[in-house]
Motif scaffolding. Structure first.
Motif, PDB file in Angstrom:
ATOM      1  N   GLY A 155      34.220  68.266  82.155  1.00 47.28           N
ATOM      2  CA  GLY A 155      34.304  67.642  80.840  1.00 47.28           C
ATOM      3  C   GLY A 155      33.558  68.424  79.779  1.00 47.28           C
ATOM      4  O   GLY A 155      33.014  69.510  80.037  1.00 47.28           O
ATOM      5  N   LEU A 156      33.507  67.854  78.586  1.00 50.54           N
ATOM      6  CA  LEU A 156      32.892  68.552  77.460  1.00 50.54           C
ATOM      7  C   LEU A 156      31.384  68.730  77.638  1.00 50.54           C
ATOM      8  O   LEU A 156      30.832  69.767  77.268  1.00 50.54           O
ATOM      9  N   GLU A 157      30.708  67.727  78.189  1.00 49.17           N
ATOM     10  CA  GLU A 157      29.259  67.860  78.395  1.00 49.17           C
ATOM     11  C   GLU A 157      28.950  68.953  79.413  1.00 49.17           C
ATOM     12  O   GLU A 157      27.990  69.719  79.249  1.00 49.17           O
ATOM     13  N   HIS A 158      29.742  69.032  80.439  1.00 49.50           N
ATOM     14  CA  HIS A 158      29.603  70.066  81.461  1.00 49.50           C
ATOM     15  C   HIS A 158      29.820  71.446  80.838  1.00 49.50           C
ATOM     16  O   HIS A 158      29.045  72.381  81.068  1.00 49.50           O
ATOM     17  N   LEU A 159      30.867  71.562  80.029  1.00 46.87           N
ATOM     18  CA  LEU A 159      31.188  72.831  79.368  1.00 46.87           C
ATOM     19  C   LEU A 159      30.087  73.220  78.389  1.00 46.87           C
ATOM     20  O   LEU A 159      29.706  74.398  78.283  1.00 46.87           O
ATOM     21  N   GLU A 160      29.553  72.216  77.677  1.00 46.36           N
ATOM     22  CA  GLU A 160      28.464  72.490  76.736  1.00 46.36           C
ATOM     23  C   GLU A 160      27.246  73.049  77.462  1.00 46.36           C
ATOM     24  O   GLU A 160      26.592  73.978  76.983  1.00 46.36           O
ATOM     25  N   LEU A 171      25.642  76.571  76.387  1.00 49.03           N
ATOM     26  CA  LEU A 171      24.306  76.554  75.803  1.00 49.03           C
ATOM     27  C   LEU A 171      23.344  77.433  76.595  1.00 49.03           C
ATOM     28  O   LEU A 171      22.394  77.985  76.043  1.00 49.03           O
ATOM     29  N   HIS A 172      23.611  77.579  77.869  1.00 46.84           N
ATOM     30  CA  HIS A 172      22.754  78.411  78.709  1.00 46.84           C
ATOM     31  C   HIS A 172      23.278  79.843  78.807  1.00 46.84           C
ATOM     32  O   HIS A 172      22.534  80.799  78.597  1.00 46.84           O
ATOM     33  N   ILE A 203      24.493  78.082  66.244  1.00 46.00           N
ATOM     34  CA  ILE A 203      25.339  79.284  66.172  1.00 46.00           C
ATOM     35  C   ILE A 203      25.595  79.862  67.561  1.00 46.00           C
ATOM     36  O   ILE A 203      26.609  80.534  67.778  1.00 46.00           O
ATOM     37  N   GLY A 204      24.681  79.593  68.515  1.00 38.69           N
ATOM     38  CA  GLY A 204      24.919  80.037  69.878  1.00 38.69           C
ATOM     39  C   GLY A 204      26.127  79.348  70.489  1.00 38.69           C
ATOM     40  O   GLY A 204      26.985  79.993  71.117  1.00 38.69           O
ATOM     41  N   LEU A 205      26.214  78.031  70.297  1.00 32.50           N
ATOM     42  CA  LEU A 205      27.377  77.298  70.782  1.00 32.50           C
ATOM     43  C   LEU A 205      28.612  77.686  69.979  1.00 32.50           C
ATOM     44  O   LEU A 205      29.716  77.836  70.528  1.00 32.50           O
ATOM     45  N   ASP A 260      41.254  80.126  85.584  1.00 32.98           N
ATOM     46  CA  ASP A 260      41.289  78.664  85.522  1.00 32.98           C
ATOM     47  C   ASP A 260      39.931  78.086  85.145  1.00 32.98           C
ATOM     48  O   ASP A 260      39.479  77.081  85.710  1.00 32.98           O
ATOM     49  N   LYS A 261      39.263  78.745  84.183  1.00 28.24           N
ATOM     50  CA  LYS A 261      37.965  78.268  83.714  1.00 28.24           C
ATOM     51  C   LYS A 261      38.142  77.202  82.639  1.00 28.24           C
ATOM     52  O   LYS A 261      39.113  77.218  81.871  1.00 28.24           O
ATOM     53  N   ALA A 262      37.180  76.309  82.563  1.00 32.04           N
ATOM     54  CA  ALA A 262      37.171  75.325  81.483  1.00 32.04           C
ATOM     55  C   ALA A 262      36.760  76.020  80.187  1.00 32.04           C
ATOM     56  O   ALA A 262      35.787  76.762  80.159  1.00 32.04           O
ATOM     57  N   THR A 263      37.506  75.806  79.137  1.00 30.48           N
ATOM     58  CA  THR A 263      37.197  76.360  77.820  1.00 30.48           C
ATOM     59  C   THR A 263      37.414  75.263  76.782  1.00 30.48           C
ATOM     60  O   THR A 263      38.045  74.243  77.064  1.00 30.48           O
ATOM     61  N   TYR A 264      36.903  75.486  75.575  1.00 26.88           N
ATOM     62  CA  TYR A 264      37.113  74.486  74.532  1.00 26.88           C
ATOM     63  C   TYR A 264      38.590  74.317  74.183  1.00 26.88           C
ATOM     64  O   TYR A 264      39.071  73.174  74.060  1.00 26.88           O
TER      65      TYR A 264
END
Length: 369
Positions: free
Chosen positions: A243-248, A252-253, A287-289, A318-322
């Protein structure tokens, strides 16, 4: 690679909610795709920073639009700033990583380090230093160190055991030229030398601030930063419930942490107060995100020739992307919001000194490769 309780780890290890660290408190922001809160950073919305004119990269051709301003409103030229700072950084990198024995390893280090690139991270470091009253010379060793570590991450990321890429910055990747064994060692050498360089070559800065900067940089690339993002990214390949939180968390890291370090190092070495450093930390996280959201968009909208690296590799893996989770248009809207929120963090700084960071944020948002 075996990954146990990955979703639980991701939820409890957010970069913005770690206990026991000097970090800004978290706040809630709504993703444009769904009305659920996702953590970013806390900072009240401020009024627009100023009418000070900033000329930045805003077109598909990466051209600079110089607007006519009255004499009372001086114009900042991003084009001139980038040319000046990139030249200074390139000269410093050339000087600090010279060609010497053993030649093979130094050739490999220089091949990737001096292969061009936008030098965004060094420029962010220098701009943050100058914003809080420091000078380019105080920030340059740290700026070079950040670029060395960034280059290391690219060399290792391109290896067959990672992303297995053949193209970087329009040239064959390091392991394609020097072999996998030397490429691994070249990355290791750049990582080690980065810390030596910032510790030995930084002048005119109190030792306590240099030590603080070294600690900040180390944390940004270890298991609380870049490495954490990389391993969660690897473990997430092929998963259907990302999901989006996982992707974030990943971005972020994996991406934002080193950009944050670049800005924070500049602010620390430039003599910034605690409040100034934390405001710039918040700016850098946005700006990093933003950088990664734009990267995801470019990966599916540009060709390999345009990007200077293999396009569409995230889709193949098959990676999660925005764009995959939100769609391209919603991703672009999210990028615009991140850019605006980033620039809100610069309210209160002298507009003329903040102009380079505003322009760099706009450049990151509107870059085409």
């Amino acid at each position: 690679m075996s990954c146990v309780n990955l979703s639980t780890w991701v939820q409890t290890c957010s970069l913005f909610n770690q206990a026991g660290r000097s970090r800004s408190p978290s706040f809630q922001i709504l993703h444009p795709l769904k009305n659920i809160p996702v953590s970013i950073i806390s900072q009240k919305r401020r009024r627009p920073i100023s009418s000070f004119s900033v000329s930045a990269v805003l077109t598909k051709q990466d051209t600079i639009r110089e607007e006519e301003e009255s004499e009372s409103e001086p114009t900042f030229s991003f084009k001139n700033y980038v040319a000046l700072k990139a030249n200074s950084v390139n000269q410093a990198l050339e000087a600090c990583v010279s060609l010497k024995d053993p030649k093979k390893i130094h050739e490999a280090m220089r091949y990737s380090l001096l292969a061009g690139g936008k030098r965004v991270r060094p420029m962010l470091c220098i701009a943050a230093c100058e914003l809080v009253g420091g000078t380019e010379s105080k920030a340059m060793p740290a700026a070079c160190a950040v670029e060395m570590i960034h280059t290391m991450s690219l060399i290792h990321d391109d290896l067959p055991c990672m992303d297995n890429d053949d193209l970087r910055r329009g040239k064959p990747t390091n392991h394609k030229v020097f072999g996998e064994d030397v490429a691994v060692l070249a990355g290791d050498a750049l990582l080690a030398f980065a810390f030596e360089h910032i510790a030995v070559s930084t002048v005119g800065v109190p030792p306590a601030r240099v030590i603080r900067a070294v600690g900040e940089l180390a944390r940004s690339i270890g298991t609380e930063g870049l490495v954490a993002g990389q391993v969660v990214d690897i473990c997430s390949e092929g998963l259907t419930d990302v999901g989006l939180e996982h992707l974030e968390f990943i971005h972020l890291h994996k991406t934002a942490a080193l950009l944050e370090a670049a800005v924070v190092l500049g602010a620390i070495l430039g003599g910034g107060s605690h409040e100034e450093v934390e405001k710039l930390r918040n700016f850098a996280r946005y700006i990093g995100l933003l950088f990664q959201v734009v990267d995801d968009i470019l990966d599916v909208t540009k060709s390999s020739q345009e990007l200077g690296k293999t396009a569409g590799k995230d889709l193949v893996a098959d990676k999660a992307t925005y764009p995959k989770l939100m769609g391209i248009e919603k991703s672009k809207e999210f990028a615009d919001k991140l850019n605006k929120d980033a620039q809100d963090q610069l309210s209160g700084f002298e507009p003329k000194k903040a102009a380079p960071l505003i322009a760099l944020a706009n450049y990151i948002a509107n870059r085409q490769n």
